[in-house]
Motif scaffolding. Sequence first.
Motif, short mmCIF file in Angstrom:
data_model
loop_
_atom_site.label_atom_id
_atom_site.label_comp_id
_atom_site.label_asym_id
_atom_site.label_seq_id
_atom_site.Cartn_x
_atom_site.Cartn_y
_atom_site.Cartn_z
N GLU A 24 0.99 -1.16 -0.08
CA GLU A 24 -0.38 -0.10 -0.45
C GLU A 24 0.86 1.33 -0.48
O GLU A 24 1.93 1.25 0.59
CB GLU A 24 -1.25 0.36 1.20
CG GLU A 24 -1.79 1.42 1.56
CD GLU A 24 -2.82 1.19 2.39
OE1 GLU A 24 -2.09 1.31 3.57
OE2 GLU A 24 -3.81 -0.10 2.40
N ARG A 25 0.56 2.19 -1.12
CA ARG A 25 1.37 3.62 -1.17
C ARG A 25 -0.12 4.86 -0.21
O ARG A 25 -0.95 4.79 -0.83
CB ARG A 25 1.76 3.82 -1.66
CG ARG A 25 1.06 3.58 -3.29
CD ARG A 25 2.14 3.66 -4.54
NE ARG A 25 0.83 4.21 -6.02
CZ ARG A 25 0.15 5.03 -6.06
NH1 ARG A 25 1.31 6.21 -5.76
NH2 ARG A 25 -0.23 5.26 -7.49
N ARG A 26 0.51 6.25 0.51
CA ARG A 26 -0.65 6.50 0.44
C ARG A 26 1.15 8.09 -0.38
O ARG A 26 1.43 8.48 -0.70
CB ARG A 26 -0.22 7.30 1.69
CG ARG A 26 -1.20 6.04 2.68
CD ARG A 26 -1.06 6.17 4.00
NE ARG A 26 -1.42 5.10 5.27
CZ ARG A 26 -2.59 5.52 5.40
NH1 ARG A 26 -2.47 6.20 5.84
NH2 ARG A 26 -2.43 4.17 6.70
N THR A 28 -0.61 12.78 -1.34
CA THR A 28 -1.95 13.68 -1.46
C THR A 28 -1.91 14.16 -2.49
O THR A 28 -1.67 14.20 -3.83
CB THR A 28 -1.19 14.71 -0.65
OG1 THR A 28 -0.14 14.53 0.43
CG2 THR A 28 -2.05 15.88 -0.38
N THR A 35 -5.09 12.59 1.84
CA THR A 35 -4.51 11.12 1.42
C THR A 35 -5.64 10.60 1.17
O THR A 35 -6.62 10.27 1.11
CB THR A 35 -4.41 11.22 3.06
OG1 THR A 35 -3.39 12.48 3.17
CG2 THR A 35 -3.61 9.92 2.64
N ARG A 37 -5.01 6.23 -0.42
CA ARG A 37 -4.42 5.10 -0.73
C ARG A 37 -4.33 4.20 -1.48
O ARG A 37 -5.76 4.05 -2.10
CB ARG A 37 -5.14 4.31 0.85
CG ARG A 37 -4.72 4.86 2.57
CD ARG A 37 -5.13 4.09 3.03
NE ARG A 37 -6.38 3.23 2.94
CZ ARG A 37 -6.62 2.15 3.97
NH1 ARG A 37 -5.71 2.08 4.95
NH2 ARG A 37 -8.12 2.00 3.93
#
Length: 77
Positions: A24-26, A28, A35, A37
Amino acid sequence: MPKRMLLGTVVSDVNEKTVVVRVERRFTHPVMKKTVRRSKKYHAHDEANSAKVGDTVWIEECAPISKNKRWTLVQNA
């Protein structure tokens, strides 16, 4: 050049010597400024069949092992 390493969760261990890891990457959102995901699944080589579903693991980039496998399991986190 160092190999990329990713932290993820094992979502499947059905195949022999292979695990499927969700990373998983987050980030903006450029317009909404919220934010977001996003996740992606990677097939990783697990020689010892040690990882089980739900485990948090590190995977490392490697030379192609099969059609889908480009990552190897390094260790359980």
